[in-house]
Design an enzyme around this catalytic site. Structure first.
Site, PDB file in Angstrom:
ATOM      1  N   GLU A 189       0.035   4.765  -0.324  1.00 47.32           N
ATOM      2  CA  GLU A 189      -0.631   6.078  -0.337  1.00 47.32           C
ATOM      3  C   GLU A 189       0.377   7.173  -0.014  1.00 47.32           C
ATOM      4  OE1 GLU A 189      -3.207   4.457   2.524  1.00 47.32           O
ATOM      5  OE2 GLU A 189      -5.001   5.049   1.416  1.00 47.32           O
ATOM      6  N   THR A 215      -2.365   9.330 -21.465  1.00 49.72           N
ATOM      7  CA  THR A 215      -2.333   7.907 -21.159  1.00 49.72           C
ATOM      8  C   THR A 215      -0.972   7.413 -21.638  1.00 49.72           C
ATOM      9  OG1 THR A 215      -3.366   7.495 -23.292  1.00 49.72           O
ATOM     10  CG2 THR A 215      -4.805   7.437 -21.366  1.00 49.72           C
ATOM     11  N   ASP A 235      -4.570  17.458 -23.247  1.00 57.35           N
ATOM     12  CA  ASP A 235      -4.624  16.006 -23.095  1.00 57.35           C
ATOM     13  C   ASP A 235      -3.988  15.436 -24.369  1.00 57.35           C
ATOM     14  OD1 ASP A 235      -5.288  13.361 -23.126  1.00 57.35           O
ATOM     15  OD2 ASP A 235      -7.409  13.645 -22.641  1.00 57.35           O
ATOM     16  N   ARG A 249      -1.363   0.129 -19.786  1.00 57.51           N
ATOM     17  CA  ARG A 249      -2.640   0.851 -19.705  1.00 57.51           C
ATOM     18  C   ARG A 249      -2.626   1.695 -18.438  1.00 57.51           C
ATOM     19  NH1 ARG A 249      -7.137   0.927 -22.328  1.00 57.51           N
ATOM     20  NH2 ARG A 249      -6.172  -0.452 -23.837  1.00 57.51           N
ATOM     21  N   TYR A 308       0.861  -1.187   0.000  1.00 62.78           N
ATOM     22  CA  TYR A 308       0.000   0.000   0.000  1.00 62.78           C
ATOM     23  C   TYR A 308       0.891   1.229   0.000  1.00 62.78           C
ATOM     24  CZ  TYR A 308      -4.969   0.171  -0.073  1.00 62.78           C
ATOM     25  OH  TYR A 308      -6.246   0.232  -0.527  1.00 62.78           O
ATOM     26  N   LYS A 357      -1.150   4.417 -25.733  1.00 63.66           N
ATOM     27  CA  LYS A 357      -1.545   4.634 -27.128  1.00 63.66           C
ATOM     28  C   LYS A 357      -0.272   4.693 -27.985  1.00 63.66           C
ATOM     29  CE  LYS A 357      -5.992   6.721 -25.967  1.00 63.66           C
ATOM     30  NZ  LYS A 357      -6.031   7.054 -24.530  1.00 63.66           N
TER      31      LYS A 357
HETATM   32  N1  DSN Z   1     -11.073   5.384 -25.746  1.00 62.66           N
HETATM   33  C1  DSN Z   1      -9.907   6.168 -26.110  1.00 62.66           C
HETATM   34  C2  DSN Z   1      -9.891   6.477 -27.559  1.00 62.66           C
HETATM   35  O1  DSN Z   1     -10.189   5.564 -28.284  1.00 62.66           O
HETATM   36  O2  DSN Z   1      -9.579   7.564 -27.983  1.00 62.66           O
HETATM   37  C3  DSN Z   1      -9.742   7.377 -25.283  1.00 62.66           C
HETATM   38  O3  DSN Z   1      -9.897   7.095 -23.967  1.00 62.66           O
END
Ligand code: DSN
Length: 443
Positions: free
Chosen positions: A48, A252, A223, A261, A46, A255
Site C-alpha cells: 500500500e 488497459t 480512455d 490484464r 503488501y 488490448k
Molecule cells: N470489454 C472491453 C471491450 O470489449 O471493449 C472494454 O472493457
C-alpha cells in the site's frame, strides 16, 4: 501440486485459445514472459502506498524496498513508451483506472459529458449500469452520420458545462483529433473564466476566485484502452495522440498493447500528481498486485521494440483486408459497415440486420465455426441484449501470425457464414487450414 480439476480447466482454456480465431477487438495473446511475470512472487508483499520518489508518505508497511525498485522501473518504462511526465501503474483494470479519474477530478453530482453506450462509449463513461452514471450527472454528445462530430461535441460542451469531458471509445474505427478537442476545451475554459461572475458585496480574495474557477473548468479525459498500441508505437500523427493533449489518459494494458490484464493512468501536469495518486491509493484500492506491475513493465519493454511497430501496422492492414474479404462475398451489401468500410485502427462494427439476423445470432453462428467475436450495440439499438451489430478486431489473430492474405480469406469465410452461403464443409476446411497455418500459440 496443482489440483487436478484446476489443471484440467486451465489446460482446456489453453487448447481453446489455440484452436479458435479470436476477433474480439479488446483481446490479445500476451507473451509467455508476461504470463509468467503475472504469476511471480512479486504478488506476495503488501505494498500500500508508493515509493518515496512518488509520494512523501512512502509505503505503509515495511519490506517494500525491492518492490519500490520494480514500481519505479515500471513507471519509467510507461513514461518512456508514451512520452509523458507521470504514470500511475497501480490500477488493476480499466474500470478501476477510470473510477480513479472520476474520484480525482469530480465531486458526486458533477456533470460529465461523453458519447453514449449505444454509439461507442465504454460502460464506465457514464452508463447507469456503473457508478459513473449513478454518482455523476452524465450527458451525451451524439454521432453525426455515425462519426464523431467536433461541432456537436463543442455545442454540447457549452450546453452541458461538464466538469469532465470523456473521449476515447470502445467501438469506433477511426482516429480522433485530440488536438482539435483540446482547442475546443481551452476556448471553453477561457470563456468560462470570463463569464464567471462573483457577487460584488461578498469579500472574496483573488486566490479564492481563481480556485473556484479552476474547480469549474472542464477536464479533458481520454480512455485510450482500445487504441493504446497505436499510441505506444507513435504510428499516427501527434494530433491523434491523446497523451499530448488530454489532461489525463487511462488505458488497459491488454488490448492492442498486448500486455497483462491490467491498466495505467498517464498525465503531464505536475499539479495533478497528488490528486491522481491519492485517487488510486488510498481512495480506491489497498495494496496493488505488484506481479501485474512487473508484467506491465515487461509489456512496455516489448512495445518499445521495433517489431511492435510492425505488429501494430499489421493489425491495421489485417483489419482492412478482413473487411475487403467480407465485401468480396457480400455483393448485395447485406452486411453494413458502421461509419464506412475503411478502418483506421484495429476494429470494425458491422450492422447485421440486412442479413436478417441479430447481433447475438451472428455471434453464435461464428462461434459455432470457432470464430470468436462479440455482439455490439449500434446507433438505434435500445438494449445490449437485443443489439443488431457485431464488433470484429484483429489484434489477437495478428499476434498469432495472420497475414493480409489470411485475413482476407477469413473475411470471406465470415461473410459466407453470416449470409448462409457456400458449402459448410468447405468453410470448415478453410478455418482448419488457417488454424494449422498459425499453429499453437501457447505450448
Ligand atoms: N470489454 C472491453 C471491450 O470489449 O471493449 C472494454 O472493457
Amino acid at each position: 501440486m496443482i489440483d487436478k480439476t484446476l489443471n484440467q480447466i486451465v489446460s482446456k482454456e489453453k487448447d481453446k485459445l489455440n484452436n479458435e480465431l479470436v476477433l474480439i477487438a479488446s483481446e490479445n495473446y500476451p507473451s509467455q514472459d508476461i504470463l509468467d511475470l503475472m504469476g511471480s512472487v512479486c504478488s506476495v508483499p503488501y505494498t500500500e502506498g508508493y515509493p518515496l520518489s512518488v509520494s512523501k508518505q512512502g509505503r505503509h508497511y515495511a519490506g517494500c524496498e525491492v518492490i519500490d525498485e520494480l514500481e519505479e522501473y515500471c513507471i519509467a518504462k510507461a513514461c518512456e513508451l508514451f512520452r509523458v511526465n507521470f504514470a500511475n501503474v497501480q490500477p488493476m483494470s480499466g474500470s478501476h483506472a477510470n473510477t480513479c479519474v472520476y474520484y480525482a477530478f469530480c465531486k458526486p453530482g458533477d456533470r460529465t459529458l461523453s458519447a453514449s453506450l449505444s454509439t461507442m462509449a465504454h460502460l464506465t463513461h457514464g452508463s447507469k449500469f456503473t457508478h459513473s452514471g449513478r454518482f455523476y450527472e452524465n450527458h451525451n454528445y451524439e454521432l453525426i452520420n455515425e462519426k464523431l462530430d467536433y461541432d456537436e461535441l463543442k455545442k454540447r460542451l457549452y450546453e452541458v458545462k461538464p466538469r469532465l469531458l470523456i473521449t476515447g471509445y470502445s467501438a469506433y474505427s477511426h482516429k480522433i483529433d485530440f488536438q482539435k478537442i483540446r482547442e475546443i476545451v481551452d476556448q471553453y475554459n477561457t470563456d468560462l473564466e470570463i463569464d464567471t461572475e462573483f457577487p460584488e458585496d461578498v469579500a472574496i480574495s483573488d486566490e479564492e476566485i481563481q480556485k473556484a474557477i479552476e474547480a469549474k473548468k472542464c477536464i479533458l479525459w481520454t480512455d485510450m484502452a482500445h487504441f493504446s498500441g497505436f499510441i505506444a508505437t507513435h504510428v499516427w500523427e501527434d494530433k491523434y495522440d491523446p497523451t499530448q493533449w488530454a489532461d489525463v489518459v487511462t488505458t488497459t494494458t491488454h488490448k492492442t498493447l498486448r500486455g497483462p490484464r491490467s491498466a495505467i493512468i498517464l498525465w503531464n501536469n505536475p499539479d495533478y500528481c497528488k490528486k491522481i495518486n491519492q485517487a488510486v491509493f488510498p481512495a480506491n484500492a489497498g495494496g496493488t498486485n505488484q506481479a501485474a506491475v512487473a508484467a506491465k513493465a515487461q509489456a512496455f519493454i516489448e512495445a518499445l521494440q521495433p517489431e511492435f511497430k510492425d505488429y501494430i501496422n499489421q493489425v491495421h492492414t489485417n483489419m482492412q483486408a478482413l473487411i475487403n474479404g467480407i465485401k468480396e462475398v457480400d455483393i448485395d451489401h447485406k452486411l453494413r459497415f458502421v461509419s464506412g468500410d475503411e478502418t483506421e485502427n484495429h476494429m470494425i462494427l458491422i450492422d447485421v440486420k440486412g442479413a436478417g439476423i441479430t447481433g447475438k445470432e451472428a455471434e453464435d453462428m461464428l462461434t459455432a465455426n470457432h470464430i470468436i467475436c462479440n455482439k455490439n450495440m449500434i446507433t438505434g439499438d435500445i438494449k445490449p441484449s437485443d443489439c443488431t451489430g457485431i464488433r470484429l478486431g484483429t489484434p489477437a489473430i495478428t499476434t498469432r501470425g495472420f497475414t493480409e492474405e489470411m485475413s482476407n480469406t477469413l473475411g470471406k469465410v465470415i461473410a459466407s457464414i453470416l449470409l448462409k452461403q457456400g458449402d459448410p464443409q468447405e468453410i470448415t476446411s478453410v478455418i482448419v487450414s488457417l488454424l494449422n497455418e498459425i499453429g499453437e500459440f501457447y505450448k
